[in-house]
Scaffold this motif. Sequence first.
Motif, PDB file in Angstrom:
ATOM      1  N   HIS A  35       0.805  -1.216   0.000  1.00 42.56           N
ATOM      2  CA  HIS A  35       0.000   0.000   0.000  1.00 42.56           C
ATOM      3  C   HIS A  35       0.842   1.271   0.000  1.00 42.56           C
ATOM      4  O   HIS A  35       0.362   2.330   0.405  1.00 42.56           O
ATOM      5  N   HIS A  65      -5.246  -6.517   1.180  1.00 42.45           N
ATOM      6  CA  HIS A  65      -5.182  -5.941  -0.164  1.00 42.45           C
ATOM      7  C   HIS A  65      -6.550  -6.010  -0.833  1.00 42.45           C
ATOM      8  O   HIS A  65      -7.096  -7.084  -1.060  1.00 42.45           O
ATOM      9  N   HIS A  66      -7.128  -4.854  -1.153  1.00 35.50           N
ATOM     10  CA  HIS A  66      -8.499  -4.808  -1.649  1.00 35.50           C
ATOM     11  C   HIS A  66      -8.561  -4.956  -3.161  1.00 35.50           C
ATOM     12  O   HIS A  66      -7.942  -4.203  -3.897  1.00 35.50           O
ATOM     13  N   GLU A  86     -15.477  -9.660  -3.594  1.00 38.29           N
ATOM     14  CA  GLU A  86     -14.701  -8.563  -3.011  1.00 38.29           C
ATOM     15  C   GLU A  86     -13.760  -9.140  -1.961  1.00 38.29           C
ATOM     16  O   GLU A  86     -14.190  -9.803  -1.017  1.00 38.29           O
ATOM     17  N   ARG A  87     -12.471  -8.885  -2.152  1.00 35.23           N
ATOM     18  CA  ARG A  87     -11.453  -9.350  -1.220  1.00 35.23           C
ATOM     19  C   ARG A  87     -10.843  -8.160  -0.480  1.00 35.23           C
ATOM     20  O   ARG A  87     -11.009  -7.021  -0.887  1.00 35.23           O
ATOM     21  N   GLY A  88     -10.111  -8.471   0.585  1.00 37.63           N
ATOM     22  CA  GLY A  88      -9.580  -7.397   1.414  1.00 37.63           C
ATOM     23  C   GLY A  88     -10.626  -6.847   2.358  1.00 37.63           C
ATOM     24  O   GLY A  88     -10.493  -5.733   2.869  1.00 37.63           O
ATOM     25  N   VAL A  89     -11.697  -7.623   2.587  1.00 34.95           N
ATOM     26  CA  VAL A  89     -12.773  -7.219   3.490  1.00 34.95           C
ATOM     27  C   VAL A  89     -12.994  -8.324   4.517  1.00 34.95           C
ATOM     28  O   VAL A  89     -12.705  -9.495   4.261  1.00 34.95           O
ATOM     29  N   ALA A 142     -13.657  -3.045   4.878  1.00 37.39           N
ATOM     30  CA  ALA A 142     -12.378  -3.146   4.178  1.00 37.39           C
ATOM     31  C   ALA A 142     -11.269  -2.721   5.131  1.00 37.39           C
ATOM     32  O   ALA A 142     -11.348  -1.661   5.758  1.00 37.39           O
ATOM     33  N   ALA A 188      -8.007  -1.971   4.475  1.00 36.30           N
ATOM     34  CA  ALA A 188      -7.009  -0.987   4.034  1.00 36.30           C
ATOM     35  C   ALA A 188      -7.318   0.425   4.513  1.00 36.30           C
ATOM     36  O   ALA A 188      -6.464   1.066   5.154  1.00 36.30           O
ATOM     37  N   THR A 210     -11.105   7.824  -2.534  1.00 32.20           N
ATOM     38  CA  THR A 210     -12.015   6.806  -3.060  1.00 32.20           C
ATOM     39  C   THR A 210     -13.325   7.419  -3.528  1.00 32.20           C
ATOM     40  O   THR A 210     -13.827   7.086  -4.615  1.00 32.20           O
ATOM     41  N   THR A 259     -17.083   0.728  -2.716  1.00 32.02           N
ATOM     42  CA  THR A 259     -18.074  -0.241  -2.249  1.00 32.02           C
ATOM     43  C   THR A 259     -18.489   0.097  -0.822  1.00 32.02           C
ATOM     44  O   THR A 259     -17.840   0.880  -0.131  1.00 32.02           O
ATOM     45  N   ILE A 265     -15.652  -0.607   1.561  1.00 34.41           N
ATOM     46  CA  ILE A 265     -14.620   0.430   1.522  1.00 34.41           C
ATOM     47  C   ILE A 265     -15.074   1.654   2.307  1.00 34.41           C
ATOM     48  O   ILE A 265     -14.303   2.253   3.078  1.00 34.41           O
TER      49      ILE A 265
END
Length: 480
Positions: free
Chosen positions: A61, A100-101, A109-112, A122, A124, A154, A196, A199
């Motif tokens: 990041h 890591h999103h 959706e990953r990183g959540v 999320a 991050a 974002t 999202t 996020i």
Amino acid sequence: MTLFRFFLTFCFFFFTVYSKPTGEHLRNMDSFIRAVEQVEDSNPGLSSLALLRALRRTAGHDDQMTIHYLGASNNLTGTEFLETAILNATSFSFFDKAIHHIVTDYGEERGVVLAQDGTTVALAPLLLGIESGLKALMEGATTDGLFPLTLGRTLGLSFLSLQDFPPSHRLGPNGCWDSVERPKVFKLSRPATLATDAIINGGMDGAILGIHLSNLSSSGQPQSLSKILKGYYSFSLQAGQGLDAITANVSPKRRELSRAVLESLDLHSRVMETLSLVWKLEKTEWIALDTGVGKAVAEGLKLFVHKYWDCPQIITRCQWGAKSSRNTPNPLSLPLHFLYVHHTYQPSAPCLTFKHCSGDMRAMQRFHQDDRGWDDIGYSFVVGSDGYVYEGRGWNHLGTHTRGHNSVGYGVSIIGDYTSTPPSRHAMDLLRHRLVKCGVDGGGLVANFTIQGHRQVVNYTACPGDAFFAEIRSWEHFRE
């Protein structure tokens, strides 16, 4: 202990906690906190700020804006070796899954992670917000980067990237987990924007915690990262009081808390400044040259305020485990003129956790479908004492809640028996102020709608209970 040894401990623990021989991962906040605790216990001299910087480094990041505000984290020895070791160990490394999103082509959706309160966060933007606050507390830095890193960048980029889309599709969406008991896969309900719901939840939480930390006394060592996260996400509510007795920052209050700390900012100017910095750092000329940027940001912020501040968080049907309606739902003719207030009576006890409330929702749906013979749970919405509203039939579909009046009004119930005592103040405010404003501004209710208790239009019931009815008689929009 060296940073290299710390990273090996961190890597090993996460791999054993999150991975099975099949390569499956459990993705919830409690597991993440336990893993952080393990690292802290193995490294008693490691500060929260150093740990956050290490996580930022290994998750990749260190982008231009993060370095601009927080500085580079590449002075941490041993991180290059750790990243290589993890990526070689498994294609689904912890850092890809947990921090890591990304959104895959299949809508995962990953990183959540799934929080204890039933919402999805999320990691991050959450961790960047905490790092910003700790940097200000421990090193005397400014908090200028806190809003840009948690929400500003974002939101701004999402507004711009979807200018040709309907406003309602420029933020979000939410999604659902494959299992709330053993969450592994989170699928979005429609194509993703850059912002999202997870996020934005992580960004709001990062802003809340970052600002709180930056305002603490600089004397003494701040709490460990695990304790910071535990205090916000893992807490207990007292029966009969719910969130009324909670004065600390906790996740079910993220919308009101984030509004309290951010609303005083000129959000339009802050987002525009953030986009200008993005242009400067990333050389994205189209942002600087597009004369419609200001309009797109203004429209986007209006949607953000409505969706994430004015409206309460609504736990969706798939999240609480609803069965499908037994027939095609009938559409309502909107806007409606009435809102009918109920109590559930059974279940009689207020629900204080997502687990309890979602279980009550499933029990009521079973009763309504199997015993009453209805197509679905009867209510339009149900309010828990955990700080959330639960989706029943929703804004657009005809309910079965107030005989003879289902087509002209929404039926909203608070879980519990309120014959002798009223619901918690927070639960009533979710209904009285937040949900009704969401309905009016979203086109579901007319501005001069009428609130009535169930007993006023159906003769054979004492619903919503004497104590609760005495409360709603003082509400705006109530009519005898």
